[in-house]
Write a protein that holds these residues in place. Structure first.
Motif, short mmCIF file in Angstrom:
data_model
loop_
_atom_site.label_atom_id
_atom_site.label_comp_id
_atom_site.label_asym_id
_atom_site.label_seq_id
_atom_site.Cartn_x
_atom_site.Cartn_y
_atom_site.Cartn_z
N TYR A 106 0.82 -1.22 0.00
CA TYR A 106 0.00 0.00 0.00
C TYR A 106 0.85 1.27 0.00
N THR A 107 2.16 1.15 0.18
CA THR A 107 3.05 2.31 0.31
C THR A 107 2.55 3.22 1.42
N LYS A 108 2.18 2.64 2.55
CA LYS A 108 1.67 3.40 3.69
C LYS A 108 2.29 2.87 4.98
N ARG A 109 2.18 3.71 6.01
CA ARG A 109 2.45 3.24 7.35
C ARG A 109 1.18 2.57 7.89
N VAL A 110 1.32 1.78 8.94
CA VAL A 110 0.16 1.09 9.51
C VAL A 110 -0.90 2.10 9.95
N SER A 111 -0.46 3.21 10.51
CA SER A 111 -1.40 4.22 10.98
C SER A 111 -2.16 4.90 9.85
N GLU A 112 -1.67 4.78 8.61
CA GLU A 112 -2.32 5.42 7.47
C GLU A 112 -3.31 4.50 6.76
N LEU A 113 -3.33 3.23 7.13
CA LEU A 113 -4.24 2.28 6.49
C LEU A 113 -5.69 2.59 6.87
N GLN A 114 -6.56 2.53 5.87
CA GLN A 114 -7.99 2.66 6.15
C GLN A 114 -8.54 1.30 6.60
N GLU A 115 -9.75 1.30 7.11
CA GLU A 115 -10.32 0.08 7.67
C GLU A 115 -10.36 -1.07 6.66
N PRO A 116 -10.84 -0.85 5.41
CA PRO A 116 -10.82 -1.97 4.44
C PRO A 116 -9.40 -2.46 4.16
N GLU A 117 -8.44 -1.53 4.09
CA GLU A 117 -7.05 -1.92 3.83
C GLU A 117 -6.48 -2.70 5.02
N MET A 118 -6.88 -2.33 6.22
CA MET A 118 -6.43 -3.06 7.40
C MET A 118 -6.93 -4.50 7.37
N ARG A 119 -8.19 -4.68 6.98
CA ARG A 119 -8.74 -6.04 6.89
C ARG A 119 -8.02 -6.84 5.81
N GLU A 120 -7.73 -6.20 4.66
CA GLU A 120 -7.00 -6.90 3.60
C GLU A 120 -5.60 -7.30 4.08
N THR A 121 -4.95 -6.41 4.82
CA THR A 121 -3.62 -6.71 5.34
C THR A 121 -3.66 -7.91 6.28
N GLU A 122 -4.67 -7.96 7.14
CA GLU A 122 -4.81 -9.09 8.05
C GLU A 122 -5.02 -10.38 7.27
N ALA A 123 -5.85 -10.32 6.22
CA ALA A 123 -6.10 -11.52 5.40
C ALA A 123 -4.82 -11.97 4.69
N MET A 124 -4.05 -11.00 4.17
CA MET A 124 -2.79 -11.34 3.52
C MET A 124 -1.83 -12.01 4.50
N LEU A 125 -1.75 -11.48 5.71
CA LEU A 125 -0.84 -12.02 6.70
C LEU A 125 -1.23 -13.45 7.09
N ARG A 126 -2.54 -13.70 7.23
CA ARG A 126 -2.99 -15.06 7.54
C ARG A 126 -2.68 -16.01 6.41
N GLU A 127 -2.94 -15.57 5.17
CA GLU A 127 -2.65 -16.45 4.02
C GLU A 127 -1.15 -16.71 3.91
N PHE A 128 -0.35 -15.70 4.15
CA PHE A 128 1.10 -15.86 4.05
C PHE A 128 1.60 -16.89 5.05
N GLN A 129 1.13 -16.81 6.28
CA GLN A 129 1.55 -17.76 7.31
C GLN A 129 1.05 -19.16 7.00
N GLY A 130 -0.20 -19.26 6.53
CA GLY A 130 -0.74 -20.58 6.20
C GLY A 130 -0.07 -21.20 5.00
N ARG A 131 0.27 -20.39 3.99
CA ARG A 131 0.88 -20.92 2.77
C ARG A 131 2.26 -21.49 3.04
N PHE A 132 3.03 -20.85 3.91
CA PHE A 132 4.41 -21.26 4.11
C PHE A 132 4.65 -21.87 5.49
N GLY A 133 3.60 -22.13 6.23
CA GLY A 133 3.75 -22.78 7.53
C GLY A 133 4.51 -21.96 8.55
N LEU A 134 4.28 -20.66 8.55
CA LEU A 134 4.96 -19.76 9.49
C LEU A 134 3.98 -19.30 10.56
N ALA A 135 4.49 -18.97 11.71
CA ALA A 135 3.65 -18.46 12.81
C ALA A 135 4.42 -17.36 13.51
#
Length: 360
Positions: free
Chosen positions: A146-175
């Protein structure tokens, strides 16, 4: 009598020495020294003045560099930052796919040379994976997609970021452990402090002289230079082949061969086009039009005017249209392949063929 004799001897010695001093060999040497002194002294003064001017120029240049550094350190406003061209989600999916491809690579011992863990640690400046926490990854994803800081993320972008992070951890077995490690900092190109180092002014003056000599050489090859007068401020050289000396006859009838598509050359990072002159001369064979794009921002030209990717692609497309062309063959080297990728993405219609030399 003894005193008179001594004075007489001294007088005779002075006469003997005077004759020697007045000899043409010695006098010519004295005159040459005097003339040389008269010539050297102004040159020394001129050299001193030149050194003083150069020192003053270096001081002014150093102050200007400090100002430029301060301006470059300033984080741009949201509307001025470049966003991922394909959007955050598509960029994330492509990144994950590339990580999977790299993870399949093996070195000579059959060990994965670029695992997902190493990918994450690389972006966190070599920090071990167990020291990277979930909020650190969220900070990295906010910049990367997003080329943003966490504090600059809007609510929909925050939810997308959370979804990306969950998928990333699940895809590569990271926690990643919950929380934030203040001692861990990812690479955030738009927000990190720049470590700027420059050459002295005399170096850039030499680069400028080389650039002027290169432009003159291009003119001798038959190119016309458009200095920032192209679309969007684009600078380029244009070569138009001379008209055919006669008419080709095939079976007694005039035959006009189909004109070749123009060629567009985009150079790489370095000192500009000077190192490409031999290559350009080979391309300039009189058979087709040639456009050579000049990129001062990667030629050590001390310029701050840089076209954004989409603006650069549109400027090149407009350049071709202004000369009556809809398509062209593109040849790009090194950094120039970045620019060619922008053209392919934003103005694919103008690319008939693409040749990438040493792509990055």
């Amino acid at each position: 009598g003894a005193l008179l004799s001594s004075l007489t001897g001294l007088y005779n010695s002075v006469l003997d020495v005077a004759v020697t001093l007045l000899s043409w060999r010695l006098m010519s040497g004295v005159v040459a020294v005097l003339v040389l002194v008269q010539l050297v002294l102004p040159m020394v003064a001129l050299a001193q003045a030149a050194m003083a001017a150069m020192l003053a120029g270096e001081i002014v240049f150093f102050v200007w560099l400090r100002y430029v550094k301060r301006e470059l350190q300033r984080v741009k406003a949201l509307e001025d930052r470049l966003r991922p061209p394909d959007g955050p989600l598509r960029t994330f999916q492509r990144s994950v796919a590339d990580i999977e491809v790299c993870a399949a690579w093996r070195d000579g011992h059959g060990v994965a040379s670029r695992s997902p863990e190493k990918w994450v640690e690389g972006w966190f400046r070599g920090q071990r994976l167990d020291g990277i926490m979930s909020e650190n990854m969220r900070e990295f994803f906010a910049w990367a997609f997003y080329t943003k800081r966490v504090s600059e993320l809007q609510e929909p972008e925050m939810r997308e970021t959370e979804a990306m992070l969950r998928e990333f951890q699940g895809r590569f077995g990271l926690a990643f452990e919950q929380g934030y490690n203040p001692h861990v900092r990812p690479i955030l190109l738009n927000f990190d402090s720049l470590k700027i180092w420059g050459h002295p002014l005399c170096y850039y003056l030499w680069i400028g002289s080389l650039r002027l000599a290169c432009r003159q050489s291009m003119r001798l090859l038959g190119y016309q230079y458009f200095a920032g007068t192209g679309p969007g401020g684009l600078s380029f050289f244009h070569y138009r082949p001379p008209p055919a000396p006669g008419v080709l006859l095939v079976d007694g009838a005039p035959h006009r061969p189909e004109p070749l598509l123009p060629l567009v050359l985009i150079h790489g990072l370095g000192v500009g086009l000077a190192v490409y002159l031999r290559f350009i001369r080979r391309l300039t064979n009189g058979a087709r039009e040639v456009f050579v794009i000049e990129l001062p921002e990667v030629s050590q030209s001390c310029t701050r005017l840089v076209l954004a990717p989409d603006a650069m692609a549109e400027a090149i497309a407009r350049m071709l249209r202004d000369f009556g062309h809809e398509r062209a063959v593109f040849v790009a080297h090194s950094y120039g392949t970045f620019v060619l990728s922008w053209v392919i993405r934003a103005a694919r219609r103008v690319v008939a063929k693409a040749v990438m030399l040493d792509p990055v």
